[in-house]
Design a protein around this motif. Structure first.
Motif, mmCIF file in Angstrom:
data_model
loop_
_atom_site.group_PDB
_atom_site.id
_atom_site.type_symbol
_atom_site.label_atom_id
_atom_site.label_comp_id
_atom_site.label_asym_id
_atom_site.label_seq_id
_atom_site.Cartn_x
_atom_site.Cartn_y
_atom_site.Cartn_z
ATOM 1 N N LEU A 114 0.393 -1.153 0.155
ATOM 2 C CA LEU A 114 -0.068 0.188 0.072
ATOM 3 C C LEU A 114 0.692 1.279 0.052
ATOM 4 C CD1 LEU A 114 -2.738 -0.781 2.302
ATOM 5 C CD2 LEU A 114 -3.285 -0.344 -0.092
ATOM 6 N N ASN A 115 2.018 1.165 0.898
ATOM 7 C CA ASN A 115 2.764 2.498 0.708
ATOM 8 C C ASN A 115 3.254 2.977 -0.702
ATOM 9 O OD1 ASN A 115 2.731 2.947 3.745
ATOM 10 N ND2 ASN A 115 4.243 1.861 4.398
ATOM 11 N N CYS A 116 3.545 1.991 -0.904
ATOM 12 C CA CYS A 116 3.967 1.473 -2.184
ATOM 13 C C CYS A 116 3.305 2.153 -3.611
ATOM 14 C CB CYS A 116 4.895 0.322 -3.358
ATOM 15 S SG CYS A 116 6.300 -0.404 -1.825
ATOM 16 N N LEU A 117 1.952 1.739 -3.478
ATOM 17 C CA LEU A 117 1.457 2.080 -4.029
ATOM 18 C C LEU A 117 1.350 4.086 -3.893
ATOM 19 C CD1 LEU A 117 -1.251 -0.474 -5.040
ATOM 20 C CD2 LEU A 117 0.123 0.359 -6.576
ATOM 21 N N CYS A 118 1.355 4.220 -3.067
ATOM 22 C CA CYS A 118 0.662 5.500 -2.711
ATOM 23 C C CYS A 118 1.671 6.872 -2.957
ATOM 24 C CB CYS A 118 0.338 5.773 -0.484
ATOM 25 S SG CYS A 118 -1.328 5.302 -0.340
ATOM 26 N N SER A 119 2.968 5.728 -2.793
ATOM 27 C CA SER A 119 4.556 6.549 -3.508
ATOM 28 C C SER A 119 4.227 6.772 -4.564
ATOM 29 C CB SER A 119 5.602 6.061 -2.745
ATOM 30 O OG SER A 119 5.140 5.472 -1.597
ATOM 31 N N PHE A 120 4.056 6.518 -5.662
ATOM 32 C CA PHE A 120 3.894 5.487 -6.778
ATOM 33 C C PHE A 120 2.523 6.506 -7.493
ATOM 34 C CE2 PHE A 120 4.266 4.332 -10.905
ATOM 35 C CZ PHE A 120 3.642 4.480 -11.602
ATOM 36 N N ILE A 121 1.206 7.011 -6.790
ATOM 37 C CA ILE A 121 0.360 7.686 -6.915
ATOM 38 C C ILE A 121 1.146 9.751 -6.656
ATOM 39 C CG2 ILE A 121 -2.051 9.368 -6.675
ATOM 40 C CD1 ILE A 121 -2.247 6.059 -6.048
ATOM 41 N N THR A 122 2.001 9.650 -5.812
ATOM 42 C CA THR A 122 2.403 11.090 -5.484
ATOM 43 C C THR A 122 3.662 11.443 -6.501
ATOM 44 O OG1 THR A 122 1.936 10.194 -3.451
ATOM 45 C CG2 THR A 122 2.627 12.515 -3.464
#
Lengths: 547, 261
Positions: free
Chosen positions: A307-315
């Motif tokens: 989840l963290n990585c996905l959020c970072s990706f979007i950011t």
């Protein structure tokens, strides 16, 4: 609570033995000092030999408690008020021991298989083969097949199965994510600099070199930001995910082992309980419990990381888009509409085309000229003047009813002096022959123009009857033209049932006047035979061509 | 073309003044460079368009694979996040496609059209060159006859040669004049022609990126826990990973696990 108490002590001991792994010097020295001060308080005591014997003391003590309590209980009469409490205490302490034992078993099992995993070579594997292991393996295989064919095993743990499924799903997801995100990064790295470069090139030919050079700076800034994007993404997303991915294989062996133990357990269930089956059961349960806990924790952690990585990706994407937007925004002076762009460009291009040097030397001059002309509406053939009501009323008033005919279908002019007619248009017949004397071509007046049409296209105009202009009529008309080609004959005899119908004998030849009846029904044809007219069913008739 | 074996000879005087020749070379040179630029630009833009499309397609694949995973079935949070991501990616793809179409229409097509003018220009220059050669040849002939003794036949030949020369010279001069006049105009027309394309390209990109920024900005608002920054996430990931690396984990240890969860 007691259990926790014991665990803490035991594990503290373990932690100290783990000092060898922890390389933090401060920790080391601090603990050393603690131990030293602790042991200093025991100085002089004879039974203190070394750290090891000091460490083992709690364990020994824990194991002594059941014995002590047992003795105490045995020497207490059952009627004594304390007997109950003693009993409970004895049971509790026994439980503590069992728990510790199981905990240790779990750890030992895990460590054993972990060690095997790491250090095994082919030679080691081969050396482990003996009768016992072979028989074990074969038993397991049979059990496995049994489960596959018969369905559920008797020993199963739903929680474990759920966790394992989650585990596998997470593994697949993380792997796919790594692959897809890497690919996407690759494409972004290809696309964005290329786009920026193209913009700069286009700018070069769109403007004179002297003016507006400031743009190039903003664009080169944007290029730099693009270059930053990749390392960021790598650090924040791809590295953690790849690291996570490498953690998944760890538990695989253990999961496999657990399954083996499950199979063993299964096989023993059928037989009577014995020492072996007890052991198998204990081992299975130990591994199972261990793995369930571990997998649960791992799954949660993995999910969080994902989840963290996905959020970072979007950011990261959002920030990249912002950079690009800002870069391009500094360049736009005045936005233009798309339509006006093509107009301007076509105009310029036309001027260029019209340069003599280009015009005279163009190899595909004509071709290009046509393709560059501003889009003209497609030339429609000069609209045929259609008959209007005025024309019709003129006709009706000028000519008598017998002379009025209606076009059965659309007629196209083919010869000189022919006219076009649309279906249903009214015409007045002036002459029933053409200049050459043919009676099939008539001179008609549409009220608008005069010309020739084939008589087969016309039918008498009858305003009273409902003029059904439909495909059925048209179908009749097609065949009408073939009338001279085919003679029809009755395949079967037909008996007329009314005045309108015509009786036929078998093989009687008939002449068809119309291929449909008054209402347009194609099933009944108006036929003539021996001077009589009537309707006959079409399916009774067969075609006959002159030989 | 000075290696032609049976050359009649080069004319004594320079028929085309050096300055004119220089001007011509300069103008033609500029146009040749422009041709090269347009050709390269056309190729690059096509490549860029393809790369951009590939990018958005791979982005959609990310979310698609995530969505099709059984992982999302039980996990509501993950499912909602992945669905939102998927929507965003699909919109990105749609916008990208539109942008590429726009660019195709307003930049790549005009580039192609502009580039198609060059063959005619080159042909014109070639013809001028041929005319120049003819002119040179005939001029040399005339000069040769002029140098000979003025006898009857020579005079006749001279007259004839002069007659031949005249139309060729006129033709060359016409071509030369035409080109010298029109080449700068052609070159200048590129500004008016390409500026709209440039503006359109920029505008298309701006619209696309601002839209994307909005989409992803909304997405981060929607999904992210407030206050979570990249650094925090990074730290959290590292903590969990370093825990995970010490397999077996022995989660029975009460103090062993991630504290940050």
């Amino acid at each position: 609570m007691a259990q926790y108490h014991i665990s803490k002590k035991q594990l503290k001991a373990e932690a100290i033995s783990e000092l060898h792994e922890v390389s933090v010097t401060e920790n080391y020295f601090q603990t050393q000092w603690l131990i030293w001060s602790f042991s200093a308080s025991f100085r002089g005591k004879p039974n203190l030999l070394d750290m090891g014997s000091l460490m083992i003391k709690p364990i020994q003590r824990v194991m002594k408690y059941p014995l002590l309590l047992c003795e105490l209980r045995n020497s207490t009469p059952p009627s004594h008020p304390d007997y109950r409490a003693l009993d409970d205490a004895f049971a509790a302490v026994k439980d503590i021991n069992v728990n510790i034992n199981e905990l240790k078993r779990r750890k030992d099992l895990v460590l054993k298989y972990k060690k095997n995993d790491e250090d095994e070579s082919l030679k080691d594997k081969l050396s482990k083969l003996n009768i016992h292991s072979i028989s074990k393996k074969s038993k397991r295989v049979t059990n496995h097949l049994k489960i596959l064919t018969r369905g559920e095993s008797q020993v199963k743990d739903n929680t474990f199965n759920r966790e394992e499924k989650l585990f596998r799903a997470l593994e697949k997801t993380v792997r796919l994510c790594v692959k897809n995100i890497s690919l996407c990064l690759q494409h972004i790295q290809d696309a964005m600099p290329l786009a920026l470069q193209s913009v700069m090139d286009l700018q070069e030919i769109s403007y004179n070199k002297d003016d507006e050079m400031g743009y190039s700076e903003t664009l080169s800034n944007a290029l730099n930001s693009c270059h930053d994007f990749a390392p960021h993404l790598q650090r924040l997303i791809l590295t953690p995910l790849s690291a996570l991915l490498s953690l998944f294989p760890g538990p695989h062996k253990l999961i496999q082992k657990r399954y083996d133990k499950l199979l063993d357990c299964n096989s023993y269930l059928q037989r009577s309980a014995g020492e072996e089956s007890d052991l198998a059961k204990k081992e299975y349960e130990a591994l199972n419990a261990q793995l369930v806990e571990e997998l649960q924790a791992f799954n949660q952690a993995a999910r969080k990381i994902l989840l963290n990585c996905l959020c970072s990706f979007i950011t990261l994407l959002r920030d990249l888009m912002l950079v690009a937007q800002q870069a391009y925004s500094t360049l736009v002076p005045v936005p233009l509409l798309v339509s006006s762009i093509s107009e301007i460009q076509n105009q310029v291009l036309e001027e260029v085309q019209n340069l003599n040097c280009v015009k005279e030397n163009s190899a595909t001059f004509i071709e290009r000229k046509l393709s560059f002309e501003k889009k003209k509406p497609v030339q429609i053939l000069p609209e045929m003047p259609r008959q209007t009501d005025i024309h019709r009323s003129k006709l009706l008033s000028t000519y008598s009813a017998e002379e009025l005919y209606q076009a059965k279908r659309k007629c196209n002019a083919t010869q000189e002096y022919d006219i076009n007619l649309l279906e249903g248009e009214l015409v007045a017949v002036i002459e029933q022959k053409d200049p050459l004397g043919s009676t099939s071509r008539w001179l008609v007046d549409t009220g608008n123009v005069k010309g020739y049409v084939y008589s087969s296209f016309l039918k008498p105009y009858n305003p009273a009857k409902m003029q059904k202009v439909d495909t059925e009529n048209r179908f009749c008309d097609d065949d009408f033209e073939n009338i001279s080609l085919f003679i029809f004959y009755a395949v079967h005899a037909f008996q007329a049932r009314s005045d309108h119908e015509l009786s036929l004998q078998e093989y009687q030849r008939v002449h068809i006047l119309r291929f449909c009846d008054l209402s347009g029904n194609k099933e009944w044809w108006l036929a003539e035979a021996q001077g009589q007219k009537g309707y006959v069913p079409a399916n009774y008739l067969g075609k006959m061509t002159y030989a | 073309m000075s290696w032609i074996p049976f050359k009649i000879g080069q004319p004594k005087k320079q028929i085309v003044p050096k300055t004119v020749e220089r001007d011509f070379e300069r103008e033609y040179g500029k146009l040749q460079q422009l041709e090269e630029q347009t050709r390269k630009l056309q190729k690059d833009m096509k490549k860029s368009a393809d790369a951009e499309l590939a990018m958005s397609k791979s982005a959609v694949k990310i979310s698609l694979d995530l969505l099709s995973n059984p992982l999302c079935e039980q996990d509501q949070d993950l499912l909602s996040m992945v669905t939102a991501l998927d929507t965003a990616m699909k919109r990105m793809d749609a916008f990208n496609q539109e942008k590429v179409n726009q660019i195709q229409k307003t930049v790549i097509e005009p580039l192609k059209k502009f580039g198609s003018v060059f063959p005619s220009l080159n042909m014109a220059v070639k013809r001028r060159e041929q005319a120049l050669q003819d002119y040179r040849r005939l001029q040399a002939k005339v000069e040769k006859y002029e140098e000979k003794e003025k006898t009857g036949p020579v005079l006749a030949k001279l007259h004839q040669a002069r007659e031949e020369l005249r139309p060729v010279r006129e033709d060359f001069e016409a071509k030369n004049r035409q080109l010298l006049e029109e080449m700068p105009r052609f070159y200048g027309s590129r500004l008016d022609y390409f500026q709209p394309s440039f503006e359109s390209l920029i505008r298309a990109q701006v619209v696309y990126y601002s839209e994307m920024h909005k989409i992803f900005g909304d997405l981060t608002q929607q999904l992210d826990q407030p206050g979570h920054s990249d650094e925090q996430r990074e730290r959290e990931n590292e903590a969990k990973l370093s825990w995970g690396q010490r397999w077996p984990w022995f989660t029975c240890r009460p103090f062993a696990m991630n504290d940050s969860s």
